[in-house]
Scaffold this motif. Structure first.
Motif, PDB file in Angstrom:
ATOM      1  N   TRP A  22       0.847  -1.187   0.000  1.00 35.77           N
ATOM      2  CA  TRP A  22       0.000   0.000   0.000  1.00 35.77           C
ATOM      3  C   TRP A  22       0.885   1.241   0.000  1.00 35.77           C
ATOM      4  O   TRP A  22       2.081   1.152   0.235  1.00 35.77           O
ATOM      5  N   SER A  23       0.261   2.391  -0.239  1.00 34.33           N
ATOM      6  CA  SER A  23       0.973   3.660  -0.194  1.00 34.33           C
ATOM      7  C   SER A  23       0.000   4.775   0.157  1.00 34.33           C
ATOM      8  O   SER A  23      -1.219   4.607   0.006  1.00 34.33           O
ATOM      9  N   ALA A  79       4.496  12.861   3.759  1.00 36.03           N
ATOM     10  CA  ALA A  79       3.788  11.677   3.268  1.00 36.03           C
ATOM     11  C   ALA A  79       2.317  11.643   3.667  1.00 36.03           C
ATOM     12  O   ALA A  79       1.478  11.170   2.895  1.00 36.03           O
TER      13      ALA A  79
END
Length: 90
Positions: A22-23, A79
């Protein structure tokens, strides 16, 4: 390991990648899932630091290595959009 800062609960938009994890998702990505995560900045057992994050349901987890606490906090902001004011000192 010592914990230096935490965000106990924060909704994060992520993308699942079949067979590869995932990201974080872009804010305008319609395919994103909204999942609650816990974030911690800990030491790495030496003289550096880890940004550790895990979904509250335990399905998603990761970490990143940093030379300073400030670098770990900056990574979380870049992020995931976590601002300095969201962190609780431990």
């Amino acid at each position: 390991m010592k914990t230096y800062a935490t965000v106990a609960r924060r909704v994060v938009r992520i993308l699942e990648h079949p067979n590869s994890g995932w990201s974080p998702a872009d804010p305008d990505d319609d395919n994103a899932l909204e999942i609650e995560f816990r974030f911690e900045v800990t030491d790495d057992g030496r003289k550096n630091f880890l940004l550790v994050y895990q979904s509250l349901d335990g399905r998603y987890a990761a970490d990143s290595w940093h030379e300073t606490v400030q670098e770990a906090l900056a990574c979380a902001e870049q992020a995931f959009g976590i601002t300095q004011s969201e962190w609780a000192a431990v």
